[in-house]
Design an enzyme around this catalytic site. Structure first.
Site, PDB file in Angstrom:
ATOM      1  N   LYS A  13       2.297   7.364   4.239  1.00 13.19           N
ATOM      2  CA  LYS A  13       3.385   6.125   4.558  1.00 13.19           C
ATOM      3  C   LYS A  13       4.048   5.647   3.931  1.00 13.19           C
ATOM      4  O   LYS A  13       5.782   6.085   3.751  1.00 13.19           O
ATOM      5  CB  LYS A  13       2.631   5.529   5.042  1.00 13.19           C
ATOM      6  CG  LYS A  13       1.893   5.273   6.147  1.00 13.19           C
ATOM      7  CD  LYS A  13       0.536   3.964   6.711  1.00 13.19           C
ATOM      8  CE  LYS A  13      -0.003   3.305   5.538  1.00 13.19           C
ATOM      9  NZ  LYS A  13      -0.777   4.314   5.393  1.00 13.19           N
ATOM     10  N   ARG A  87      -1.845  -3.535  10.089  1.00  7.75           N
ATOM     11  CA  ARG A  87      -3.272  -3.040  10.306  1.00  7.75           C
ATOM     12  C   ARG A  87      -4.230  -3.379  11.208  1.00  7.75           C
ATOM     13  O   ARG A  87      -5.595  -2.614  11.111  1.00  7.75           O
ATOM     14  CB  ARG A  87      -3.514  -2.995   8.716  1.00  7.75           C
ATOM     15  CG  ARG A  87      -3.370  -1.983   8.445  1.00  7.75           C
ATOM     16  CD  ARG A  87      -3.641  -2.273   6.159  1.00  7.75           C
ATOM     17  NE  ARG A  87      -3.631  -1.129   5.681  1.00  7.75           N
ATOM     18  CZ  ARG A  87      -2.468  -0.967   5.252  1.00  7.75           C
ATOM     19  NH1 ARG A  87      -1.326  -1.675   4.686  1.00  7.75           N
ATOM     20  NH2 ARG A  87      -3.316  -0.184   3.900  1.00  7.75           N
ATOM     21  N   ARG A 126      -3.575  10.461  -7.489  1.00 11.44           N
ATOM     22  CA  ARG A 126      -2.820   9.493  -6.786  1.00 11.44           C
ATOM     23  C   ARG A 126      -2.646   8.948  -8.138  1.00 11.44           C
ATOM     24  O   ARG A 126      -3.476   7.206  -8.673  1.00 11.44           O
ATOM     25  CB  ARG A 126      -3.030   8.523  -6.346  1.00 11.44           C
ATOM     26  CG  ARG A 126      -1.630   7.950  -5.846  1.00 11.44           C
ATOM     27  CD  ARG A 126      -0.887   7.573  -3.986  1.00 11.44           C
ATOM     28  NE  ARG A 126      -1.744   5.448  -4.008  1.00 11.44           N
ATOM     29  CZ  ARG A 126      -2.270   5.805  -2.658  1.00 11.44           C
ATOM     30  NH1 ARG A 126      -1.099   5.805  -2.347  1.00 11.44           N
ATOM     31  NH2 ARG A 126      -2.667   4.077  -2.472  1.00 11.44           N
ATOM     32  N   ARG A 159      -4.352   3.331  -8.762  1.00 12.75           N
ATOM     33  CA  ARG A 159      -4.981   1.773  -9.048  1.00 12.75           C
ATOM     34  C   ARG A 159      -6.040   1.667  -9.001  1.00 12.75           C
ATOM     35  O   ARG A 159      -6.494   2.451  -8.328  1.00 12.75           O
ATOM     36  CB  ARG A 159      -3.890   2.209  -7.444  1.00 12.75           C
ATOM     37  CG  ARG A 159      -2.757   1.291  -7.002  1.00 12.75           C
ATOM     38  CD  ARG A 159      -2.131   1.903  -5.758  1.00 12.75           C
ATOM     39  NE  ARG A 159      -2.854   1.112  -4.971  1.00 12.75           N
ATOM     40  CZ  ARG A 159      -2.440   1.056  -3.745  1.00 12.75           C
ATOM     41  NH1 ARG A 159      -1.176   1.831  -2.778  1.00 12.75           N
ATOM     42  NH2 ARG A 159      -2.917   0.836  -2.979  1.00 12.75           N
ATOM     43  N   ARG A 170     -11.975   1.532   2.224  1.00 12.18           N
ATOM     44  CA  ARG A 170     -10.352   1.280   2.890  1.00 12.18           C
ATOM     45  C   ARG A 170     -10.890   2.071   4.517  1.00 12.18           C
ATOM     46  O   ARG A 170     -10.197   1.994   5.318  1.00 12.18           O
ATOM     47  CB  ARG A 170      -9.381   1.833   1.985  1.00 12.18           C
ATOM     48  CG  ARG A 170      -9.518   0.982   0.974  1.00 12.18           C
ATOM     49  CD  ARG A 170      -8.554   1.288  -0.313  1.00 12.18           C
ATOM     50  NE  ARG A 170      -6.825   1.254   0.413  1.00 12.18           N
ATOM     51  CZ  ARG A 170      -6.270   2.072  -0.973  1.00 12.18           C
ATOM     52  NH1 ARG A 170      -6.841   2.883  -1.975  1.00 12.18           N
ATOM     53  NH2 ARG A 170      -5.060   2.779  -0.138  1.00 12.18           N
TER      54      ARG A 170
HETATM   55  P1  AMP Z   1      -1.653  -0.374   0.892  1.00  8.64           P
HETATM   56  O1  AMP Z   1      -0.833  -0.010  -0.356  1.00  8.64           O
HETATM   57  O2  AMP Z   1      -1.131  -0.188   2.085  1.00  8.64           O
HETATM   58  O3  AMP Z   1      -2.693   0.897   0.842  1.00  8.64           O
HETATM   59  O4  AMP Z   1      -2.495  -1.518   0.953  1.00  8.64           O
HETATM   60  C1  AMP Z   1      -3.512  -2.095   0.221  1.00  8.64           C
HETATM   61  C2  AMP Z   1      -4.378  -2.892   0.227  1.00  8.64           C
HETATM   62  O5  AMP Z   1      -3.286  -4.193   0.759  1.00  8.64           O
HETATM   63  C3  AMP Z   1      -5.082  -2.937   1.030  1.00  8.64           C
HETATM   64  O6  AMP Z   1      -6.230  -2.107   1.465  1.00  8.64           O
HETATM   65  C4  AMP Z   1      -5.073  -4.274   1.739  1.00  8.64           C
HETATM   66  O7  AMP Z   1      -6.381  -4.418   1.070  1.00  8.64           O
HETATM   67  C5  AMP Z   1      -4.045  -4.871   1.618  1.00  8.64           C
HETATM   68  N1  AMP Z   1      -3.524  -4.599   2.749  1.00  8.64           N
HETATM   69  C6  AMP Z   1      -2.715  -4.388   2.481  1.00  8.64           C
HETATM   70  N2  AMP Z   1      -1.175  -4.154   3.965  1.00  8.64           N
HETATM   71  C7  AMP Z   1      -1.837  -5.050   4.858  1.00  8.64           C
HETATM   72  C8  AMP Z   1      -2.143  -5.447   6.376  1.00  8.64           C
HETATM   73  N3  AMP Z   1      -1.243  -5.370   6.478  1.00  8.64           N
HETATM   74  N4  AMP Z   1      -2.937  -5.749   6.826  1.00  8.64           N
HETATM   75  C9  AMP Z   1      -4.129  -6.393   5.550  1.00  8.64           C
HETATM   76  N5  AMP Z   1      -4.539  -5.963   4.167  1.00  8.64           N
HETATM   77  C10 AMP Z   1      -2.886  -5.002   3.843  1.00  8.64           C
END
Ligand code: AMP
Length: 212
Positions: A13, A87, A126, A159, A170
């Site tokens: 994404k 999400r 990554r 990360r 996740r």
């Molecule tokens: P990402 O970089 O999009 O994979 O997001 C990293 C982490 O941020 C996720 O594993 C969640 O803990 C949190 N997070 C990001 N976007 C959301 C969302 N829309 N709703 C809830 N938690 C989120």
């Protein structure tokens, strides 16, 4: 046009959003990036979100929704790509009503499909630049100098939530909470499914076809 780009963690994404910004003038709202910034800046939101993120759990809906409302409200007329948001179904419903307030809506929801076996290898390999956020991969997109960002010379790190045990959580959160959004958007008649397994440019050309 407002787009939702959704899919599992590691489905590409962020990579595809970066191309949409660079080549098609979209503005990205990445809730993951916004939350990481809040954590780094030690804001109240960051402090509330950190423990969920470290474990690989979703941050509670109300925190994320308020954060997105603030960004949209500051510039409601531009074309957004929502990356990693919504999400959950509650987030999707809130996004629709937030956009409706500004007389707009979600025009397309694009699901990036990648098999789980590939997600794990993408995520564990990554590496992210601590300084500029550029993303590399130890096998698929290595930096020229080990551990150093090609763009700004910053240090590349893994990360915290890209370690295998956290990735598993996740993926569970994704399957339980986010995957059902496919049905949600399908019922609205705005869902497109895109194969996310090919080279970045191949996936991007599929994306352009969907948007044309
Ligand atoms: P990402 O970089 O999009 O994979 O997001 C990293 C982490 O941020 C996720 O594993 C969640 O803990 C949190 N997070 C990001 N976007 C959301 C969302 N829309 N709703 C809830 N938690 C989120």
């Amino acid at each position: 046009m407002n787009l939702v780009l959704f899919g599992a963690p590691g489905s590409g994404k962020g990579t595809q959003s970066a191309l949409l910004i660079e080549r098609m003038g979209y503005t990205q709202i990445s809730t993951g990036d916004l939350l990481r910034k809040a954590v780094a800046n030690l804001t109240q939101l960051g402090q509330s979100a950190k423990s969920y993120m470290d474990k690989g759990d979703l941050v509670p809906d109300e925190l994320v929704i308020d954060m997105v409302r603030e960004v949209i409200g500051s510039n409601p007329k531009i074309s957004f790509i929502f990356d990693g948001f919504p999400r959950t179904e509650a987030q999707a419903i809130s996004l629709e009503s937030m956009l409706a307030e500004f007389k707009t809506g979600i025009h397309k929801a694009i699901f990036l499909q990648v098999p789980n076996s590939e997600l794990m290898s993408r995520l564990t390999g990554r590496r992210v630049c601590q300084k500029c956020g550029a993303v590399f991969h130890v096998r698929n997109k290595p930096s020229s100098k080990d551990g150093v960002c090609d763009i700004c010379g910053g240090r590349l790190i893994q990360r915290k939530d890209d370690f295998a045990d956290v990735i598993e959580r996740r993926l569970v959160a994704y399957e339980e909470m986010t995957l059902p959004l496919k049905d949600f958007f399908q019922k609205k008649g705005i869902l497109s499914v895109l194969d996310g397994t090919g080279e970045t440019e191949v996936v991007f050309s599929g994306l352009k076809t969907i948007l044309s």
